[in-house]
Write an enzyme that holds these catalytic residues in place. Structure first.
Site, PDB file in Angstrom:
ATOM      1  CB  VAL A   1     -41.382  47.763  30.997  1.00 57.75           C
ATOM      2  CG1 VAL A   1     -41.097  46.334  31.455  1.00 57.75           C
ATOM      3  CG2 VAL A   1     -42.800  48.157  31.379  1.00 57.75           C
TER       4      VAL A   1
ATOM      5  CG  ASP B   1     -36.383  51.364  21.706  1.00 56.02           C
ATOM      6  OD1 ASP B   1     -36.976  51.252  22.792  1.00 56.02           O
ATOM      7  OD2 ASP B   1     -36.936  51.759  20.662  1.00 56.02           O
TER       8      ASP B   1
ATOM      9  CB  THR C   1     -49.388  44.855  24.276  1.00 57.77           C
ATOM     10  OG1 THR C   1     -49.416  45.191  25.677  1.00 57.77           O
ATOM     11  CG2 THR C   1     -48.305  43.824  24.032  1.00 57.77           C
TER      12      THR C   1
ATOM     13  CB  CYS D   1     -51.938  49.419  32.722  1.00 55.24           C
ATOM     14  SG  CYS D   1     -50.194  49.635  32.548  1.00 55.24           S
TER      15      CYS D   1
ATOM     16  NE  ARG E   1     -48.239  55.364  26.889  1.00 54.70           N
ATOM     17  CZ  ARG E   1     -47.221  54.516  27.114  1.00 54.70           C
ATOM     18  NH1 ARG E   1     -47.000  53.505  26.305  1.00 54.70           N
ATOM     19  NH2 ARG E   1     -46.451  54.686  28.171  1.00 54.70           N
TER      20      ARG E   1
HETATM   21  N1  SAJ Z   1     -57.908  55.820  38.584  1.00 48.87           N
HETATM   22  C1  SAJ Z   1     -59.154  56.152  39.105  1.00 48.87           C
HETATM   23  N2  SAJ Z   1     -59.482  55.716  40.353  1.00 48.87           N
HETATM   24  C2  SAJ Z   1     -58.622  54.942  41.089  1.00 48.87           C
HETATM   25  C3  SAJ Z   1     -57.362  54.613  40.537  1.00 48.87           C
HETATM   26  C4  SAJ Z   1     -57.025  55.059  39.286  1.00 48.87           C
HETATM   27  O1  SAJ Z   1     -59.950  56.830  38.461  1.00 48.87           O
HETATM   28  O2  SAJ Z   1     -58.962  54.591  42.216  1.00 48.87           O
HETATM   29  C5  SAJ Z   1     -57.568  56.253  37.230  1.00 48.87           C
HETATM   30  C6  SAJ Z   1     -56.304  57.102  37.168  1.00 48.87           C
HETATM   31  O3  SAJ Z   1     -56.607  58.463  37.304  1.00 48.87           O
HETATM   32  C7  SAJ Z   1     -55.774  56.779  35.776  1.00 48.87           C
HETATM   33  C8  SAJ Z   1     -56.222  55.334  35.557  1.00 48.87           C
HETATM   34  O4  SAJ Z   1     -57.289  55.089  36.475  1.00 48.87           O
HETATM   35  O5  SAJ Z   1     -56.382  57.583  34.797  1.00 48.87           O
HETATM   36  C9  SAJ Z   1     -55.108  54.314  35.793  1.00 48.87           C
HETATM   37  O6  SAJ Z   1     -54.534  54.660  37.012  1.00 48.87           O
HETATM   38  P1  SAJ Z   1     -53.514  53.633  37.775  1.00 48.87           P
HETATM   39  O7  SAJ Z   1     -53.214  54.220  39.106  1.00 48.87           O
HETATM   40  O8  SAJ Z   1     -54.057  52.273  37.721  1.00 48.87           O
HETATM   41  O9  SAJ Z   1     -52.186  53.792  36.947  1.00 48.87           O
HETATM   42  P2  SAJ Z   1     -51.524  52.900  35.841  1.00 48.87           P
HETATM   43  O10 SAJ Z   1     -52.331  52.817  34.618  1.00 48.87           O
HETATM   44  O11 SAJ Z   1     -50.128  53.390  35.744  1.00 48.87           O
HETATM   45  O12 SAJ Z   1     -51.545  51.442  36.469  1.00 48.87           O
HETATM   46  C10 SAJ Z   1     -50.382  50.873  36.967  1.00 48.87           C
HETATM   47  C11 SAJ Z   1     -50.615  49.405  36.753  1.00 48.87           C
HETATM   48  N3  SAJ Z   1     -49.388  48.694  36.937  1.00 48.87           N
HETATM   49  C12 SAJ Z   1     -49.134  47.697  36.076  1.00 48.87           C
HETATM   50  O13 SAJ Z   1     -49.859  47.418  35.159  1.00 48.87           O
HETATM   51  C13 SAJ Z   1     -47.876  46.973  36.294  1.00 48.87           C
HETATM   52  C14 SAJ Z   1     -51.651  48.889  37.738  1.00 48.87           C
HETATM   53  O14 SAJ Z   1     -51.642  47.454  37.720  1.00 48.87           O
HETATM   54  C15 SAJ Z   1     -51.386  49.337  39.136  1.00 48.87           C
HETATM   55  O15 SAJ Z   1     -52.430  48.873  39.970  1.00 48.87           O
HETATM   56  C16 SAJ Z   1     -51.360  50.853  39.163  1.00 48.87           C
HETATM   57  O16 SAJ Z   1     -50.240  51.251  38.329  1.00 48.87           O
HETATM   58  C17 SAJ Z   1     -51.173  51.372  40.572  1.00 48.87           C
HETATM   59  O17 SAJ Z   1     -51.492  50.631  41.528  1.00 48.87           O
HETATM   60  O18 SAJ Z   1     -50.808  52.536  40.690  1.00 48.87           O
END
Ligand code: SAJ
Length: 429
Positions: free
Chosen positions: A17, A37, A88, A266, A337
């Site tokens: 970020v 940092d 966090t 997240c 993570r």
């Molecule tokens: N996942 C599923 N099914 C889904 C989508 C994700 O099982 O339909 C799993 C992924 O495999 C992963 C976890 O959930 O293990 C999280 O996936 P994620 O695509 O949400 O990825 P993140 O954790 O990087 O989430 C970020 C977040 N961005 C911020 O917090 C600013 C989230 O809000 C976004 O929605 C997400 O990216 C995104 O849209 O890709």
């Protein structure tokens, strides 16, 4: 209180970020910037032109070795804005761990001056700025938040590994200790976020709540399709195909996909923030807890899919070689993570399988190649749908001893796998 003209900006915490944010502000050439940092090796790496994150713009800018980064806190002196982008995480009992945020507040406090702004970008639950950050900044200080300096919250929305949405084109929400100062911080963000909306909300709590609501929304929707996957597997209906069909509804439907679990810091973490904070106000988030429980049980469900399929083929569990493909929490990144793959690895070993892991993005763990990973194995479990695995696996399977595949991310072509006389089980198909 007349706020200072924003001339010198500090970004505290140079992760996925903070570093792109620092680069975006630096590239405007409108401000003196300093990136801080505590991790000195990371600072040295950046000074040597190597970016710890893959974001293209950041890599290019870091390469020029001109980005002003430091682990020497005295260089924070004289800043007009302190933007805090520290992690966090959660403790083992899933309660929020605010230690990094508290340390950052204690650091900023030393360099606060009249008329400056403190902006928290880290994801926090509603109330954190007023209940944790401001008391630290105010304690035993002549300067008081809301009187002598401003505190704002502008939740980050970076999506790691996403080339399309970046710090420059993602809409942002900003809330501050008072509305007049909020306009100043919003205008500061508008000076470098050129392709997106900077929305001013009425207060800190609303700004804090937006991010938690967004990520909790995602967690409960993933739990919804994960529960559907378990029921559709029992009924013998292909949920993957069903969701694809439902996703062509042009309104009031937002597709999420079932899988072997929810990882990352997240989606897998943020709901616990809201659960914990609401409980302090006497509200019990039953629905959020059930969703978390469903998602946390998907690694178990995935291993049970493997066990039942091996039993059908009269293949024993004890000593059977299994290749676990993918360790990171989502495709095409190397972030471990809260990764469900690590939970799957643990369960497989507890059941007595002989496990070989492979992840092209995680170099210091397991097999050095996909071929080495599946060599002489009876089964494969896919926990992360890395493009490299999806592209390479089918041709390697032809000459392999693999009899069963559990596709934890529904990322392979089921029909093609079954043509190789390999039993295929997805999650919800
Ligand atoms: N996942 C599923 N099914 C889904 C989508 C994700 O099982 O339909 C799993 C992924 O495999 C992963 C976890 O959930 O293990 C999280 O996936 P994620 O695509 O949400 O990825 P993140 O954790 O990087 O989430 C970020 C977040 N961005 C911020 O917090 C600013 C989230 O809000 C976004 O929605 C997400 O990216 C995104 O849209 O890709």
């Amino acid at each position: 209180m007349k706020m200072k003209k924003i001339e010198k900006v500090a970004v505290i915490g140079l992760g996925y970020v903070g570093l792109p944010l620092l680069v975006s502000i630096y590239k405007t050439r409108k401000y003196k910037v300093v990136g801080f940092d505590v991790n000195k090796p990371k600072i040295d790496q950046i000074k040597n032109g190597i970016s710890p994150i893959e974001d293209e713009t950041t890599v290019k800018c870091v390469k020029r070795k001109k980005l002003p980064v430091t682990s020497n806190e005295s260089l924070l002196r004289g800043c007009d804005v302190f933007i805090v982008c520290v992690p966090t995480p959660i403790f083992y009992d899933y309660t929020p761990n605010y230690d990094p945020l508290k340390s950052a507040a204690l650091l900023v406090k030393k360099y606060l001056t009249k008329g400056c702004h403190v902006v928290i970008e880290s994801t926090v639950n509603p109330g954190t700025c007023e209940e944790i950050v401001i008391p630290i900044l105010n304690e035993k200080s002549k300067l008081k938040a809301g009187i002598d300096f401003n505190v704002s919250h502008c939740p980050e929305r970076i999506n790691p590994g996403d080339p399309k949405w970046t710090v420059l084109n993602i809409n942002r929400n900003i809330g501050s200790i008072n509305r007049e100062w909020n306009i100043m911080v919003a205008d500061f963000y508008r000076s470098f976020v050129k392709e997106a909306m900077i929305n001013e909300v009425s207060c800190l709590k609303v700004a804090e709540a937006t991010k938690i609501v967004e990520n909790t929304f995602r967690d409960v929707n993933i739990a919804y399709v994960n529960e559907l996957a378990m029921s559709f597997d029992a009924m013998g209906i292909d949920l993957h195909e069903t969701l694809k069909a439902s996703s062509n509804k042009p309104f009031a439907f937002m597709t999420h996909w079932p899988g072997c679990g929810v990882g990352g810091h997240c989606i897998a973490v943020d709901p616990y923030y809201l659960i914990q904070r609401a409980s302090l106000s006497g509200f019990d988030h039953r629905f959020l807890k059930v969703a978390r429980d469903i998602n946390n049980k998907m690694p178990d469900y995935t291993v049970n899919r493997l066990i039942s399929t091996l039993k059908d083929k009269k293949i024993p569990i004890k000593g059977t070689k299994v290749a676990l493909l993918g360790l990171s929490y989502k495709a095409n990144v190397g972030d471990l993570r809260e990764s469900p793959a690590l939970e799957i690895e643990k369960i497989l070993k507890e059941k007595g399988f002989e496990v070989t892991v492979y992840d092209p993005y995680v170099i210091n763990r397991g097999a050095k190649s996909l071929k080495e990973a599946i060599d002489d194995t009876a089964a494969v479990v896919i926990a992360t749908g890395h493009k490299k695995i999806i592209d390479e696996l089918p041709k390697l399977l032809r000459k392999s001893s693999v009899k069963v595949i559990v596709d934890g991310r529904n990322c392979l072509n089921k029909e093609k796998i079954e043509k190789l006389k390999i039993a295929y089980k997805g999650i919800g198909r």
